[in-house]
Design a protein around this motif. Structure first.
Motif, short mmCIF file in Angstrom:
data_model
loop_
_atom_site.label_atom_id
_atom_site.label_comp_id
_atom_site.label_asym_id
_atom_site.label_seq_id
_atom_site.Cartn_x
_atom_site.Cartn_y
_atom_site.Cartn_z
N ALA A 328 -9.84 5.67 82.92
CA ALA A 328 -10.24 5.79 84.32
C ALA A 328 -11.70 6.18 84.45
CB ALA A 328 -9.34 6.80 85.02
N LYS A 329 -12.24 6.91 83.48
CA LYS A 329 -13.65 7.29 83.51
C LYS A 329 -14.53 6.06 83.30
CE LYS A 329 -17.04 10.29 81.18
NZ LYS A 329 -17.53 11.01 82.38
N LYS A 330 -14.11 5.22 82.39
CA LYS A 330 -14.90 4.02 82.07
C LYS A 330 -14.82 3.00 83.20
CE LYS A 330 -15.57 0.61 78.39
NZ LYS A 330 -15.08 0.14 77.06
N ASN A 331 -13.61 2.76 83.69
CA ASN A 331 -13.39 1.81 84.77
C ASN A 331 -12.33 2.38 85.72
OD1 ASN A 331 -15.02 -0.59 83.98
ND2 ASN A 331 -13.69 -0.52 82.18
N PRO A 332 -12.73 3.00 86.83
CA PRO A 332 -11.75 3.59 87.75
C PRO A 332 -10.65 2.60 88.11
CG PRO A 332 -13.96 4.21 88.40
CD PRO A 332 -14.12 3.20 87.28
N LEU A 333 -9.42 3.08 88.05
CA LEU A 333 -8.26 2.23 88.30
C LEU A 333 -8.28 1.75 89.75
CD1 LEU A 333 -5.56 4.47 86.57
CD2 LEU A 333 -7.02 2.72 85.53
N GLY A 334 -8.15 0.47 89.95
CA GLY A 334 -8.21 -0.08 91.29
C GLY A 334 -9.54 0.13 91.97
N GLY A 335 -10.54 0.54 91.19
CA GLY A 335 -11.87 0.81 91.72
C GLY A 335 -11.99 2.16 92.41
N VAL A 336 -10.88 2.93 92.49
CA VAL A 336 -10.90 4.18 93.27
C VAL A 336 -10.32 5.39 92.55
CG1 VAL A 336 -10.91 3.11 95.56
CG2 VAL A 336 -8.73 3.44 94.37
N VAL A 337 -9.62 5.21 91.45
CA VAL A 337 -8.99 6.34 90.77
C VAL A 337 -9.69 6.61 89.45
CG1 VAL A 337 -6.87 7.26 89.73
CG2 VAL A 337 -6.74 5.93 91.84
N ALA A 373 1.10 1.38 90.52
CA ALA A 373 1.90 2.56 90.90
C ALA A 373 1.04 3.82 90.87
CB ALA A 373 3.09 2.71 89.96
N LEU A 374 0.17 3.92 89.88
CA LEU A 374 -0.70 5.09 89.77
C LEU A 374 -1.80 5.05 90.83
CD1 LEU A 374 -1.46 7.69 88.40
CD2 LEU A 374 -2.55 6.38 86.57
N VAL A 375 -2.33 3.88 91.09
CA VAL A 375 -3.35 3.74 92.14
C VAL A 375 -2.76 4.15 93.49
CG1 VAL A 375 -4.81 2.12 93.42
CG2 VAL A 375 -4.63 1.96 90.92
N ASP A 376 -1.56 3.66 93.78
CA ASP A 376 -0.91 4.00 95.05
C ASP A 376 -0.67 5.50 95.18
OD1 ASP A 376 -0.86 1.31 95.66
OD2 ASP A 376 1.24 1.03 95.10
N ALA A 377 -0.36 6.15 94.06
CA ALA A 377 -0.03 7.58 94.10
C ALA A 377 -1.27 8.47 94.17
CB ALA A 377 0.80 7.94 92.87
N ALA A 378 -2.35 8.05 93.51
CA ALA A 378 -3.50 8.94 93.32
C ALA A 378 -4.69 8.63 94.22
CB ALA A 378 -3.95 8.91 91.86
N ALA A 379 -4.77 7.43 94.76
CA ALA A 379 -5.93 7.06 95.56
C ALA A 379 -5.81 7.61 96.98
CB ALA A 379 -6.08 5.54 95.61
N PRO A 380 -6.92 7.99 97.61
CA PRO A 380 -6.86 8.42 99.01
C PRO A 380 -6.54 7.24 99.92
CG PRO A 380 -9.14 8.19 98.31
CD PRO A 380 -8.29 8.00 97.07
N ASP A 381 -5.88 7.54 101.02
CA ASP A 381 -5.57 6.53 102.03
C ASP A 381 -6.65 6.59 103.10
OD1 ASP A 381 -4.61 4.84 103.95
OD2 ASP A 381 -2.70 5.90 104.26
N MET A 382 -7.60 5.71 103.04
CA MET A 382 -8.74 5.74 103.96
C MET A 382 -8.33 5.39 105.39
SD MET A 382 -11.15 6.85 102.09
CE MET A 382 -12.55 6.65 103.18
#
Length: 537
Positions: A328-337, A373-382
């Motif tokens: 996730a540090k190298k390439n944020p998951l879904g561009g946001v995590v 599944a991880l993106v949905d759980a961890a990303a903010p809902d803008m």
């Protein structure tokens, strides 16, 4: 020490905005009349403690006025028969006839007979920054743990000053605050540290730019004074109170300032009230305790490898965590995590046992190839404008209260030394927690000396409840509070670590809390309870 720390900003701070949000205070702060100002000048010249005199004046006024209870506004999400109202309190207790804040309160009446009723039971869920308005819903939803207590008490919640409906403060535009991905909390260079320090300084400046009038008065002692005014407005001679997490520190300060006003008080998951701990050292202690509970969760995941397939030893689970973090540090998951968002999501597992299965399940699905599944759980809902505003407000209150309650180190070298040392052995939360609190190093208003918590005249014994392996409020805090509040009793949930014990199903704990609230009965000595049931996949 908020009840839901997973929603706290434990990641790099967003840049503070410069727009003043005057509408946040519109209708919540009222100006004094000329005659009231004259009374303020003349009426407070007596008395050794101006805040104590001011509180007495405000409480007497509230007792006379009472609360105009009505159906709750539709957008508050509080269904009938819950009712809502307002209590006016001074912004500054040395000026009780000056500017007033409107504190939002709600209640649901006791469910028992007239003879069974014992008054109002007030509640604070933690924070600083948590809203207590959902407390009456424990009756609406027929929570069995609280059923007998609800027969005896009206359940009363409130938004503390600065929170939610009670003259809310803000430090940065909410949409900017939740925007992701943020910087990795773990610095890889001195340049990373300089960038985080800049963000923290900008955040502190943003708090002042958006909420300057409120900041000097955003303290735990003032919230305790508000609590006493609410008590009076309810028509209660003495306070019945349940405080969880930060709510225990509010309880400790209230019990010190108003010992003769306490009837029954439960402190659940205790902030260490020692002056030497509030608040800088308390957060460092938290880092150690979080690592312990993180390890507990990983051990549980390993024992359930047949379900989660993340490794059958703690070391294997940790290796997968570090691999996820690096990816996730190298390439944020879904561009946001990125790593910051991962910390915010995963920290709920060491916080609450109820998060063990959900977090492990999402982690397991990611390991099996389901990144979404991880993106949905961890990303903010803008798109969640209201939710993001509440998140930003909660963090603003957390920062404002902790920064104003006590003096913090102002020399970056102190922060750098302490957190670098802790990170070596306790890496899960340390740097994330450091950046969250760093605005206090450059806080733009006065920082106070914490209240010396101690037993005063008339204070009855209180009930203290604590899980032995709590991450957010380490066990030593409960021991310290019992030393300071003489005659109190401590219930320890052994070999358990979920934060907030009184709302979990454990008859050894539940029956004693219930007996105390209903009869005032305490055990002759401290009690150790076996843990509540461990979550099952």
């Amino acid at each position: 020490m908020r009840e839901k720390r997973a929603n706290r900003r434990t990641v790099a701070l967003g840049s503070a905005g410069t727009l003043v949000v005057a509408t946040l205070l519109a209708g919540a702060v009222t100006a004094p009349t000329a005659s009231a100002q004259a009374q303020d000048r003349d009426g407070l010249r007596h008395g050794k403690d101006r805040e104590a005199v001011g509180t007495a004046i405000a409480a007497a006024r509230a007792a006379k006025t009472g609360i105009d209870w009505k159906d709750c506004p539709a957008d508050w999400g509080l269904e009938k028969p819950i009712q809502c109202g307002w209590v006016s309190v001074p912004l500054d207790y040395t000026k009780p006839y000056g500017k007033q804040l409107k504190i939002a309160v709600d209640r649901i009446g006791s469910t028992g007979t007239k003879d069974e009723r014992q008054g109002a039971l007030l509640y604070n869920p933690g924070g600083p920054g948590g809203s207590g308005l959902r407390f009456p819903r424990r009756v609406v939803t027929q929570n069995p743990i609280w059923a007998k207590t609800a027969k005896a008490y009206d359940f009363v919640g409130f938004d503390p000053r600065g929170v939610g409906k009670s003259a809310p403060i803000s430090c940065v535009d909410p949409q900017e605050f939740v925007k992701a991905p943020k910087m990795d909390p773990v610095p890889g260079s001195e340049a990373d540290k300089r960038a985080q320090r800049k963000l923290a300084r900008e955040y502190a400046e943003g708090c002042y730019e958006r909420s300057a009038a409120m900041l000097p008065h955003m303290t735990t002692p003032n919230t305790a004074r508000d609590l006493d005014v609410i008590r009076a407005a309810l028509g209660e001679k003495k306070l019945n109170f349940v405080g969880v997490s930060y709510g225990t520190y509010l309880a400790a300060v209230y019990g010190t300032l108003f010992p003769g006003h306490v009837r029954r008080m439960v402190a659940d998951s205790v902030v260490n009230p020692s002056r030497s701990k509030i608040w800088y050292q308390a957060n460092l202690d938290q880092d150690v305790a979080f690592e312990m509970r993180w390890n507990d969760w990983q051990d549980w995941v390993a024992r359930n490898d047949a379900t989660f397939h993340l490794g059958d030893t703690r070391a294997e689970v940790q290796a997968k965590w570090l691999e996820l973090r690096a990816t996730a540090k190298k390439n944020p998951l879904g561009g946001v995590v990125g790593p910051a968002e991962l910390i915010s999501f995963f920290q709920s597992a060491p916080y609450y046992d109820s998060s063990w299965v959900p977090v492990a399940t999402v982690f397991s699905r990611y390991a099996a190839g389901d990144t979404q599944a991880l993106v949905d759980a961890a990303a903010p809902d803008m798109t969640d404008i209201a939710g993001n505003a509440a998140t930003e407000n909660g963090n603003a209150v957390y920062t404002a209260v902790e920064c104003a309650d006590a003096k913090w180190p102002t020399d970056w070298r102190t922060w750098d030394r302490d957190n670098t040392r802790l990170h070596r052995d306790y890496p899960f939360l340390t740097w994330s927690n450091a950046w969250m609190n760093l605005p206090c190093a450059t806080w733009p208003v006065k920082q106070n000396t914490p209240v010396d918590v101690k037993t005063g005249k008339g204070l009855p014994p209180i009930l203290i409840v604590q899980a032995e392996r709590d991450a957010a409020t380490p066990y030593e805090g409960a021991v310290e509070l019992q030393k300071r509040f003489k005659g109190s009793r401590l219930i320890t949930e052994k070999n358990a670590g979920s934060h907030g014990v009184t709302n979990l199903l454990n008859p050894c704990v539940n029956d004693r809390v219930e007996a105390y609230l209903l009869t005032g009965k305490l055990d002759a000595k401290n009690v150790s309870c076996t843990p509540h049931a461990v979550p099952k996949p």
